[in-house]
Scaffold this active site. Sequence first.
Site, PDB file in Angstrom:
ATOM      1  N   HIS A   7       0.825  -1.221   0.000  1.00 33.39           N
ATOM      2  CA  HIS A   7       0.000   0.000   0.000  1.00 33.39           C
ATOM      3  C   HIS A   7       0.855   1.264   0.000  1.00 33.39           C
ATOM      4  CE1 HIS A   7       0.393  -0.778   4.443  1.00 33.39           C
ATOM      5  NE2 HIS A   7       0.475   0.533   4.522  1.00 33.39           N
ATOM      6  N   HIS A  79       3.938   7.094   3.763  1.00 34.86           N
ATOM      7  CA  HIS A  79       4.861   5.955   3.666  1.00 34.86           C
ATOM      8  C   HIS A  79       4.427   5.016   2.550  1.00 34.86           C
ATOM      9  CE1 HIS A  79       1.862   4.286   6.580  1.00 34.86           C
ATOM     10  NE2 HIS A  79       2.096   3.159   5.965  1.00 34.86           N
ATOM     11  N   GLU A 130       7.588   0.963   5.062  1.00 34.84           N
ATOM     12  CA  GLU A 130       6.990  -0.062   5.938  1.00 34.84           C
ATOM     13  C   GLU A 130       7.173  -1.406   5.255  1.00 34.84           C
ATOM     14  OE1 GLU A 130       2.761   0.412   6.528  1.00 34.84           O
ATOM     15  OE2 GLU A 130       2.623  -1.303   7.875  1.00 34.84           O
TER      16      GLU A 130
HETATM   17  C1  LIG Z   1       1.146  -0.360  11.286  1.00 43.50           C
HETATM   18  C2  LIG Z   1      -0.250   0.129  11.136  1.00 43.50           C
HETATM   19  C3  LIG Z   1      -0.492   0.783   9.780  1.00 43.50           C
HETATM   20  C4  LIG Z   1      -0.369  -0.277   8.688  1.00 43.50           C
HETATM   21  O1  LIG Z   1      -0.148   0.067   7.521  1.00 43.50           O
HETATM   22  O2  LIG Z   1      -0.579  -1.462   9.042  1.00 43.50           O
HETATM   23  C5  LIG Z   1       0.477   1.916   9.552  1.00 43.50           C
HETATM   24  O3  LIG Z   1       1.092   2.085   8.523  1.00 43.50           O
HETATM   25  S1  LIG Z   1       0.681   2.963  10.897  1.00 43.50           S
HETATM   26  C6  LIG Z   1       1.690   4.320  10.275  1.00 43.50           C
HETATM   27  C7  LIG Z   1       2.069   5.241  11.404  1.00 43.50           C
HETATM   28  N1  LIG Z   1       3.229   4.725  12.123  1.00 43.50           N
HETATM   29  C8  LIG Z   1       4.464   5.127  11.795  1.00 43.50           C
HETATM   30  O4  LIG Z   1       4.665   5.966  10.934  1.00 43.50           O
HETATM   31  C9  LIG Z   1       5.591   4.496  12.588  1.00 43.50           C
HETATM   32  C10 LIG Z   1       6.944   4.873  12.008  1.00 43.50           C
HETATM   33  N2  LIG Z   1       7.128   6.321  12.035  1.00 43.50           N
HETATM   34  C11 LIG Z   1       7.941   6.909  12.963  1.00 43.50           C
HETATM   35  O5  LIG Z   1       8.529   6.284  13.817  1.00 43.50           O
HETATM   36  C12 LIG Z   1       8.040   8.423  12.883  1.00 43.50           C
HETATM   37  O6  LIG Z   1       6.995   8.926  12.090  1.00 43.50           O
HETATM   38  C13 LIG Z   1       9.399   8.910  12.263  1.00 43.50           C
HETATM   39  C14 LIG Z   1      10.552   8.482  13.177  1.00 43.50           C
HETATM   40  C15 LIG Z   1       9.579   8.360  10.868  1.00 43.50           C
HETATM   41  C16 LIG Z   1       9.363  10.422  12.187  1.00 43.50           C
HETATM   42  O7  LIG Z   1       8.968  10.891  13.422  1.00 43.50           O
HETATM   43  P1  LIG Z   1       8.849  12.470  13.642  1.00 43.50           P
HETATM   44  O8  LIG Z   1       8.183  13.115  12.471  1.00 43.50           O
HETATM   45  O9  LIG Z   1       8.253  12.727  14.977  1.00 43.50           O
HETATM   46  O10 LIG Z   1      10.365  12.824  13.722  1.00 43.50           O
HETATM   47  P2  LIG Z   1      11.154  13.975  13.050  1.00 43.50           P
HETATM   48  O11 LIG Z   1      10.251  15.140  12.801  1.00 43.50           O
HETATM   49  O12 LIG Z   1      12.388  14.163  13.852  1.00 43.50           O
HETATM   50  O13 LIG Z   1      11.537  13.324  11.631  1.00 43.50           O
HETATM   51  C17 LIG Z   1      12.874  12.915  11.408  1.00 43.50           C
HETATM   52  C18 LIG Z   1      13.181  13.292   9.971  1.00 43.50           C
HETATM   53  O14 LIG Z   1      12.402  12.426   9.125  1.00 43.50           O
HETATM   54  C19 LIG Z   1      11.529  13.215   8.329  1.00 43.50           C
HETATM   55  N3  LIG Z   1      10.282  12.493   8.250  1.00 43.50           N
HETATM   56  C20 LIG Z   1       9.394  12.265   9.237  1.00 43.50           C
HETATM   57  N4  LIG Z   1       8.346  11.545   8.787  1.00 43.50           N
HETATM   58  C21 LIG Z   1       8.574  11.337   7.467  1.00 43.50           C
HETATM   59  C22 LIG Z   1       7.874  10.673   6.433  1.00 43.50           C
HETATM   60  N5  LIG Z   1       6.681  10.088   6.684  1.00 43.50           N
HETATM   61  N6  LIG Z   1       8.399  10.636   5.198  1.00 43.50           N
HETATM   62  C23 LIG Z   1       9.593  11.242   4.940  1.00 43.50           C
HETATM   63  N7  LIG Z   1      10.350  11.906   5.883  1.00 43.50           N
HETATM   64  C24 LIG Z   1       9.821  11.934   7.121  1.00 43.50           C
HETATM   65  C25 LIG Z   1      11.376  14.543   9.026  1.00 43.50           C
HETATM   66  O15 LIG Z   1      11.066  15.543   8.097  1.00 43.50           O
HETATM   67  C26 LIG Z   1      12.763  14.704   9.625  1.00 43.50           C
HETATM   68  O16 LIG Z   1      13.640  15.138   8.611  1.00 43.50           O
HETATM   69  P3  LIG Z   1      14.490  16.488   8.839  1.00 43.50           P
HETATM   70  O17 LIG Z   1      15.230  16.698   7.562  1.00 43.50           O
HETATM   71  O18 LIG Z   1      15.371  16.200  10.047  1.00 43.50           O
HETATM   72  O19 LIG Z   1      13.436  17.547   9.133  1.00 43.50           O
HETATM   73 CO   LIG Z   2       0.913   1.422   6.488  1.00 40.36          CO
END
Ligand SMILES: CC[C@H](C(=O)O)C(=O)SCCNC(=O)CCNC(=O)[C@H](O)C(C)(C)COP(=O)(O)OP(=O)(O)OC[C@H]1O[C@@H](n2cnc3c(N)ncnc32)[C@H](O)[C@@H]1OP(=O)(O)O
Ligand SMILES: [Co+2]
Length: 134
Positions: A7, A79, A130
């Site tokens: 997805h 994602h 993912e």
């Molecule tokens: C599992 C159930 C369901 C399924 O399909 O079955 C799902 O998919 S649930 C989806 C929701 N869960 C998650 O997303 C878990 C994994 N995600 C994380 O752990 C956080 O979102 C993380 C660590 C990727 C980012 O967290 P956060 O935004 O709080 O941290 P930062 O702002 O410090 O981000 C660090 C850096 O990464 C860039 N960033 C953040 N999110 C994304 C993204 N989705 N795509 C691309 N880049 C991303 C962010 O801009 C920061 O970059 P920087 O240059 O330092 O600004």
């Molecule tokens: Co998902």
Amino acid sequence: MIGRLNHVAIAVRDLGAATAVYRDTLGAHVSQPQALPEHGVTVVFIELPNTKIELLEPLGEASPIARFLEKNPDGGMHHICYEVDDILATRDQLKQTGARVLGDGEPKIGAHGKPVLFLHPKDFSGTLVELEQV
Ligand SMILES: CC[C@H](C(=O)O)C(=O)SCCNC(=O)CCNC(=O)[C@H](O)C(C)(C)COP(=O)(O)OP(=O)(O)OC[C@H]1O[C@@H](n2cnc3c(N)ncnc32)[C@H](O)[C@@H]1OP(=O)(O)O
Ligand SMILES: [Co+2]
């Protein structure tokens, strides 16, 4: 290592509004909302002929997508989910390459009842990846 595209996920502020756009404007079939408190989101899935779209909305105070939506107030691509045969073997292989596995590194059960892991976007061309074991 990675297989089929399972997805593409879009983070949204208002799941009801986004569902209405996909259902009424794009004529898509949208599933009922699924609250996933352990993942901090509520999701719906749109079944397409060749893959699925996941729309996700924050759930609870500690949602992992809250900051993403602060940076992207209109929502946006969040994602991409690839299917793998053996998520633990894939994880271990990826860790050996230096890729960062998010969370505690142990798979959790995702929206499809299958084990999932997330890989840091900074290691994959700025895209949150993912992996779902099928
Ligand atoms: C599992 C159930 C369901 C399924 O399909 O079955 C799902 O998919 S649930 C989806 C929701 N869960 C998650 O997303 C878990 C994994 N995600 C994380 O752990 C956080 O979102 C993380 C660590 C990727 C980012 O967290 P956060 O935004 O709080 O941290 P930062 O702002 O410090 O981000 C660090 C850096 O990464 C860039 N960033 C953040 N999110 C994304 C993204 N989705 N795509 C691309 N880049 C991303 C962010 O801009 C920061 O970059 P920087 O240059 O330092 O600004
Ligand atoms: Co998902």
